[in-house]
Design an enzyme around this catalytic site. Structure first.
Site, PDB file in Angstrom:
ATOM      1  CE  LYS A 268     -27.094  20.244  -4.780  1.00 27.76           C
ATOM      2  NZ  LYS A 268     -27.824  19.687  -3.624  1.00 27.76           N
TER       3      LYS A 268
ATOM      4  CG  PHE B  85     -24.434  15.896   4.932  1.00 25.71           C
ATOM      5  CD1 PHE B  85     -24.368  14.872   5.875  1.00 25.71           C
ATOM      6  CD2 PHE B  85     -25.182  15.676   3.785  1.00 25.71           C
ATOM      7  CE1 PHE B  85     -25.043  13.678   5.693  1.00 25.71           C
ATOM      8  CE2 PHE B  85     -25.865  14.476   3.583  1.00 25.71           C
ATOM      9  CZ  PHE B  85     -25.788  13.475   4.545  1.00 25.71           C
ATOM     10  CD  GLN B  86     -23.962  12.467   1.538  1.00 25.51           C
ATOM     11  OE1 GLN B  86     -24.291  13.034   0.502  1.00 25.51           O
ATOM     12  NE2 GLN B  86     -24.441  11.280   1.879  1.00 25.51           N
TER      13      GLN B  86
ATOM     14  CG  MET C 291      -5.842 -18.008  -3.768  1.00 23.43           C
ATOM     15  SD  MET C 291      -5.068 -19.474  -4.482  1.00 23.43           S
ATOM     16  CE  MET C 291      -5.262 -19.142  -6.237  1.00 23.43           C
TER      17      MET C 291
ATOM     18  CD  GLU D 207     -22.236   4.939  -4.589  1.00 21.78           C
ATOM     19  OE1 GLU D 207     -22.044   3.915  -3.877  1.00 21.78           O
ATOM     20  OE2 GLU D 207     -23.078   5.810  -4.306  1.00 21.78           O
TER      21      GLU D 207
HETATM   22  C1  LIG Z   1     -11.570  -7.376  -2.012  1.00 22.06           C
HETATM   23  C2  LIG Z   1     -10.663  -8.509  -1.652  1.00 22.06           C
HETATM   24  N1  LIG Z   1     -10.629  -8.961  -0.383  1.00 22.06           N
HETATM   25  C3  LIG Z   1      -9.822  -9.999  -0.065  1.00 22.06           C
HETATM   26  C4  LIG Z   1      -9.025 -10.592  -0.996  1.00 22.06           C
HETATM   27  C5  LIG Z   1      -8.085 -11.739  -0.622  1.00 22.06           C
HETATM   28  N2  LIG Z   1      -8.483 -12.962  -1.329  1.00 22.06           N
HETATM   29  C6  LIG Z   1      -7.873 -13.377  -2.453  1.00 22.06           C
HETATM   30  S1  LIG Z   1      -8.520 -14.767  -3.061  1.00 22.06           S
HETATM   31  C7  LIG Z   1      -9.615 -14.878  -1.805  1.00 22.06           C
HETATM   32  C8  LIG Z   1     -10.589 -16.003  -1.716  1.00 22.06           C
HETATM   33  C9  LIG Z   1     -11.600 -15.964  -2.804  1.00 22.06           C
HETATM   34  O1  LIG Z   1     -12.620 -16.868  -2.477  1.00 22.06           O
HETATM   35  P1  LIG Z   1     -13.773 -17.167  -3.496  1.00 22.06           P
HETATM   36  O2  LIG Z   1     -14.341 -15.910  -4.022  1.00 22.06           O
HETATM   37  O3  LIG Z   1     -14.737 -18.106  -2.875  1.00 22.06           O
HETATM   38  O4  LIG Z   1     -13.012 -17.854  -4.717  1.00 22.06           O
HETATM   39  P2  LIG Z   1     -12.169 -19.223  -4.769  1.00 22.06           P
HETATM   40  O5  LIG Z   1     -10.769 -18.905  -4.375  1.00 22.06           O
HETATM   41  O6  LIG Z   1     -12.816 -20.182  -3.821  1.00 22.06           O
HETATM   42  O7  LIG Z   1     -12.264 -19.656  -6.184  1.00 22.06           O
HETATM   43  C10 LIG Z   1      -9.456 -13.819  -0.917  1.00 22.06           C
HETATM   44  C11 LIG Z   1     -10.256 -13.622   0.326  1.00 22.06           C
HETATM   45  C12 LIG Z   1      -9.074 -10.057  -2.294  1.00 22.06           C
HETATM   46  N3  LIG Z   1      -8.304 -10.536  -3.286  1.00 22.06           N
HETATM   47  N4  LIG Z   1      -9.916  -9.048  -2.602  1.00 22.06           N
END
Ligand SMILES: Cc1ncc(C[n+]2csc(CCOP(=O)(O)OP(=O)(O)O)c2C)c(N)n1
Length: 555
Positions: free
Chosen positions: A164, A114-115, A468, A52
């Protein structure tokens, strides 16, 4: 015209009458009556997602690309809670999404049935409005009102929770009561304030414009461009404002903030006037607020009164539609130029980051995508380093062709959002660009693409890390790469398992051919780009730092 219909039929009928054509959703117990009714309304195309969360992101992508409302559907409990991240993403980025959730039957509410979950309570802070519908007779009006609220003024998500038994309840359906719902008018432009803004522009020595998502939402491209060209003011586009102003225009400077180019942030720090249109001045843009734009008076134009003065001290706030206010401003502003100021800014422009040694550079990959699509494509990005490279390096010529999760920064956004973008722009190439981390969050949507025939081009920038976060660990945590190395499946085989042609690119020499082939092939394709593992995004303002103190690539 009056008919007796079930609540579920009333929802479908009202969606059709409101011009809705696509729904993204997933069935379950509490939404069964709706799914039972749905096949009788063939004008509603339902896309069965694999989670979802993807339904909400796809609806968001559809809304951003089409300018219309995006609709998602889920059952109660886990179905509804799986929508939450997508609704929060849409809320932060002002995207008009309507979510319809099933709820347990009225007599069961409040009994830990439930749910059962209080989805209205859970989503209260991340929706513009929500409705728990207790009587099928109210459903048609609620659906119409939800669609109106989602789109009116500053857009945002609206949730409709339908027990529902209300979906099964019979009620009289009457056709749309045309004229009954008069949308509140948008604020009228305050001419005195606009004149004061024009006076400030005339008096400034170093004025700049900063434009954000509000310009895209208001279709204010022509007005913004006219103001820039009449005054010579250089234009900065925020992450969500990218493609609001043509890249490559002589007045375009680039992106500000944490990963903004040095000359852009320096222009902000030296400016004596900032005309901000449709942006929030969020912390990724301003860095340390106390040190932000120390010499500048700020004129802030925004449709949402609560944004004015919220983050930055504002000399003049103008509440109104970005297009209407900017049009007035163009009319009353005296023509001028900013040539000396522009020379000063351009003198600080650096060549793009050249810290990539050998291997595949993001710049080369993006050039290949640009060439393969002749620039006629929409790019949807995920969150991380690749998102910043795309923001800084892809040349956007057409408005609203860059779609990303700017406010919430939601990894996993790109793949499902791109499905929505494709449905809004079926004749255009849509590239979803993700990192290896974010791609793995919603890669199951490849099955949706195949089942529903959705042509999305998938690009995975594989650096073997949550890049990142690894970069932050390198800079600020003594290179302690805690839980950032990440294993990937064999993406080529994975794609093929879904029936999608998969490609892997390791050398720049292969780029043009592979990207060209992947772009031209019918249906979805996946290209894995194996990039340098420890490449960084430069420059970078340390979190909480001032725009004046970037970390730059060591040369
Ligand atoms: C749902 C979610 N969880 C954690 C983060 C924290 N976060 C920001 S950038 C990143 C790394 C992203 O890694 P990747 O998808 O491999 O992309 P890259 O930075 O290597 O281009 C994380 C874990 C986030 N922004 N969103």
């Amino acid at each position: 015209m009056s008919e007796t219909l079930s609540g579920a039929e009333i929802i479908c009928r009202t969606l059709v009458d409101s011009g809705v054509e696509v729904l993204f959703g997933y069935p379950g117990g509490a939404i069964m009556p709706f799914y039972h009714a749905l096949p009788d309304y063939p004008r509603l195309r339902h896309i069965l997602v694999r989670h979802e969360q993807a339904a909400a992101h796809a609806a968001d992508g559809y809304a951003r690309a089409s300018g219309r409302v995006g609709v998602c559907v889920a059952t109660s409990g886990p179905g509804a809670t799986n929508l939450v991240t997508g609704l929060a993403t849409a809320h932060m980025d002002s995207s008009p999404v309507v979510a319809i959730t099933g709820q347990v039957s009225r007599p069961m509410i409040g009994r830990d049935a439930f749910q059962e979950t209080d989805i209205i309570g859970i989503t209260l802070p991340i929706t513009k409005q929500s409705f728990l519908v207790q009587d099928a007779a109210e459903l048609a009006d609620v659906v119409r009102e939800a669609i109106r609220v989602a789109q009116h003024g500053r857009p945002g998500p609206v949730l409709i929770d339908v027990p529902k038994d209300v979906q099964n309840q019979k009620a009289e359906w009457t056709g749309p009561d045309v004229g009954a719902q008069h949308a509140a008018p948008l604020p009228t432009t305050d001419d005195d304030a606009v004149q004061r803004a024009a006076d400030l522009i005339a008096a400034a020595k170093r004025p700049i414009m900063m434009v954000g998502h509000g310009v895209i939402l208001a279709n204010a491209y022509a007005e913004v461009r006219a103001l820039a060209e009449k005054t010579g003011m250089p234009v900065i586009t925020t992450l969500l404002g990218i493609s609001a102003f043509p890249e490559g225009h002589p007045l375009h400077l680039g992106m500000p903030g944490m990963h903004g180019e040095v000359h852009v942030n320096r222009a902000i720090q030296r400016a004596d006037l900032i005309v901000g249109i449709g942006l929030r001045f969020d912390d990724r843009v301003t860095g340390n607020l106390a040190a932000f734009a120390p010499r500048a008076q700020i004129v802030h134009i925004d449709l949402d009164r609560s944004e004015i003065g919220r983050n930055v001290r504002t000399a003049l706030g103008i509440v109104g539609d970005a297009a209407a206010v900017t049009r007035r401003l163009v009319a009353v502003t005296a023509a001028r130029d900013c040539d000396a100021w522009r020379v000063e800014i351009e003198g600080g422009r650096r060549p793009p980051d050249s810290s990539f040694r050998g291997g595949l550079s993001p710049e080369a990959i993006l050039a290949a995508i640009r060439d393969a699509t002749a620039g006629e494509c929409t790019i949807v990005t995920d969150v991380g380093q690749h998102q910043m490279w795309v923001a800084k390096l892809f040349p956007y010529r057409r408005p609203n062709t860059h779609i990303t999760s700017g406010g919430l920064g939601t990894m996993g956004f790109a793949v499902p959002a791109a499905m929505g973008v494709h449905l809004a722009r079926p004749r255009e190439a849509v590239w979803a660009i993700s990192g290896d981390g974010g791609f793995q969050m919603n890669m199951a949507e490849m099955a949706t693409m195949m089942q529903e025939g959705l042509t999305v081009k998938l690009a995975v920038f594989n650096n073997g890390y949550l890049g990142m976060v690894r970069q932050w660990q390198q800079f600020f945590h003594g290179k302690r790469y805690s839980s950032t190395p990440i294993l990937s499946p064999d993406y080529v085989k994975l794609a093929e398992a879904y029936g999608i042609p998969g490609y892997r690119v390791q050398h720049a020499s292969e780029l043009a051919d592979v990207v060209g082939e992947a772009n031209a092939a019918p249906g979805p394709t996946l290209v894995e780009f194996v990039i340098e593992q420890e490449a960084n995004v430069y420059p970078m303002i340390p979190p909480g730092g001032s725009l004046a103190e970037p970390i730059e690539a060591a040369v």
